[in-house]
Enzyme design. Structure first.
Site, PDB file in Angstrom:
ATOM      1  N   ILE A   1     -25.144   1.150  47.091  1.00 19.95           N
ATOM      2  CA  ILE A   1     -24.319   2.050  46.306  1.00 19.95           C
ATOM      3  C   ILE A   1     -24.757   1.929  44.847  1.00 19.95           C
ATOM      4  O   ILE A   1     -25.207   0.867  44.419  1.00 19.95           O
ATOM      5  CB  ILE A   1     -22.816   1.736  46.488  1.00 19.95           C
ATOM      6  CG1 ILE A   1     -21.943   2.782  45.794  1.00 19.95           C
ATOM      7  CG2 ILE A   1     -22.478   0.337  46.066  1.00 19.95           C
ATOM      8  CD1 ILE A   1     -20.472   2.710  46.172  1.00 19.95           C
ATOM      9  N   CYS A   2     -24.672   3.035  44.136  1.00 20.36           N
ATOM     10  CA  CYS A   2     -24.930   3.064  42.706  1.00 20.36           C
ATOM     11  C   CYS A   2     -26.409   2.747  42.421  1.00 20.36           C
ATOM     12  O   CYS A   2     -27.298   3.237  43.102  1.00 20.36           O
ATOM     13  CB  CYS A   2     -23.979   2.098  42.005  1.00 20.36           C
ATOM     14  SG  CYS A   2     -23.749   2.358  40.242  1.00 20.36           S
ATOM     15  N   ALA A   3     -26.656   1.918  41.437  1.00 23.73           N
ATOM     16  CA  ALA A   3     -28.020   1.594  41.028  1.00 23.73           C
ATOM     17  C   ALA A   3     -28.771   0.751  42.049  1.00 23.73           C
ATOM     18  O   ALA A   3     -29.999   0.634  41.969  1.00 23.73           O
ATOM     19  CB  ALA A   3     -27.990   0.866  39.692  1.00 23.73           C
TER      20      ALA A   3
ATOM     21  N   SER B   1     -24.718   5.520  48.633  1.00 24.05           N
ATOM     22  CA  SER B   1     -23.589   6.193  48.006  1.00 24.05           C
ATOM     23  C   SER B   1     -23.780   6.191  46.497  1.00 24.05           C
ATOM     24  O   SER B   1     -24.574   5.416  45.961  1.00 24.05           O
ATOM     25  CB  SER B   1     -22.284   5.501  48.411  1.00 24.05           C
ATOM     26  OG  SER B   1     -21.169   6.257  48.009  1.00 24.05           O
TER      27      SER B   1
END
Length: 188
Positions: free
Chosen positions: A105-107, A152
């Site tokens: 998720i994210c970075a 995500s």
């Protein structure tokens, strides 16, 4: 029972880590939280916004055969550590070789890219796209599943991402029960 490994390093994004742990456990998934300190069995890890999480295993002691999925939270400091940590990178590659589920998720998509396990289609935090530098970015989806790789966008998508993982690992019935119990009707 399905089991997920969630490695954390200093600077992890707390909303993502805690939301994922909570939703997965509510859904019947065993979650083990790993730290990067090779010298301790249990350790405390400080998040990006000053929240500390107690972990329960050293990444050095993790064996891929004990887990169904490896899941990485974001936060840039965490992401860079996971991308550079030999144990995490080895585990990501082992999970891919064994056709197990990999998630970020994210970075943290950057750490997947670094291990050469990121799917063709993925999503991540919008400002991380240039750093990830990988074709197939889906800006219009909160959760993207490409084979055994699930990604995500960021903190605001963590609950829905956790639900999708529950659906994949446990099934629709558990997914629906957690979704209803947490009033997550906005998750699709």
């Amino acid at each position: 029972m399905a089991s997920v490994l969630l490695p954390l390093a200093e600077g992890f994004e707390e909303v993502e880590a805690v939301s994922l742990i909570d939703v997965l456990r509510r859904g019947g998934v065993t979650v083990r939280v790993a730290h990067m300190n090779r010298d301790k069995d249990i350790d405390m890890v400080l998040g990006a916004n000053g929240i500390t999480i107690q972990t329960d295993i050293s990444i050095a002691n993790v064996r891929s055969e004990n887990f169904d999925m490896i899941l990485l939270a974001g936060g840039w400091d965490n992401t860079y550590t996971l991308a550079e940590n030999e144990d995490v990178q080895r585990l990501l590659k082992e999970f891919k070789e064994k056709d197990k589920i990999i998630g970020s998720i994210c970075a943290a998509a950057y750490a997947l890219k670094r291990a050469d396990v990121l799917g063709d289609d993925y999503t991540c935090y919008p400002s991380a796209v240039d750093e990830v530098n990988h074709k197939g970015y889906r800006h219009d989806q909160s959760v993207v599943t490409d084979g055994n790789v699930m990604t995500s966008r960021g903190p605001g998508t963590a609950l829905c991402f956790g639900l999708e993982i529950v659906k994949r690992l446990i099934g629709v019935e558990s997914y629906e029960a957690v979704k209803e119990g947490m009033l997550l009707e906005f998750c699709k």
